[in-house]
Design an enzyme around this catalytic site. Sequence first.
Site: not given
Length: 323
Positions: A165, A256, A286
């Site tokens: 991320s 996602e 995610h």
Amino acid sequence: MRERGSLRSRSAASISSMTLRQISAVLPSDQAWGVWLSRQIVARIMDTFGPPLTGTHVQRVDTRTSDGRRVIGEWVFGHGVARTGPDSAIYFIHGSGFVLCSPRTHRRLASWLSHLTGLPVFSIDYRLAPKHRFPTAADDVRTGWDWLTHENGLAPERTVVAGDSAGGHLAVDLLLQSDIAHPAALALLSPVLDLTFALARTRERLRRDPAIRSADAFRLVELYCTGIDSTHPRLQLDVAAGRPLPATLIQAGGAEMLAADAIALAEHIRTAGGTCELEVWPDQVHVFQALPRLTPEARPAMRRVASFLSQALGDNAIDQAAG
């Protein structure tokens, strides 16, 4: 790879859409209590669906580099991994939107990587927004890398970097810097590339993300970037025109919105002359790799990451049964 995700992972995405997505929409990221509560919710989810592996050993680090910069983080040793004198290691940069998470929330990923590769993992505990804004997190990541490779005597080519991320954005930012000696490889899980979330919004029009809206994710990241021009080169990373990155593996979930970022980043890495393998796992959320109790695809995905990193270091001994 299957054309559809498992029934369990698709069910998890549906439940997430009815719960986590709704919660993230109402929690005020501009209020201290909203940030605090968001951190508690994410930590509870990570602990419940991705607890550390049995036999994991954690060694806390709080030290300084020779030039006085502070380094905070933790060494994570999977079951059976030697705790002394490593000549290879994984540098792990957790995600969080620059706001929410920590090495503690991501200890499952770190311990799993360690167990699968037989390598110790150093997980950097960079400072979080809103208290610490840009470029604090990026500076802490740079300090951690310098400490790992200079103070610990680990040759960059005997290390690999992994991040998820926002940690993916921080990892790429680190390796684009001209004075950084590159590691052997880079593995990114659901990396953020575009901090304006324009790419994510485009993807969102085709399929809504089950965990969070792009507008809510943008407000979270803005806590780190507020007051800084979005075109700043440390925020808007020009990967395509930058130095070639080391061999890279990118994984993202097909459900996602940040799958768009993963696809674009892979293209930019190749344009710059680097090699990049891209995997978009159908129907996954995610950073699904962190939640093995939620989605069975986490295990094969992590074995793939571990194999990629080990092969980059010339070590193919992977415990395929681990996890």
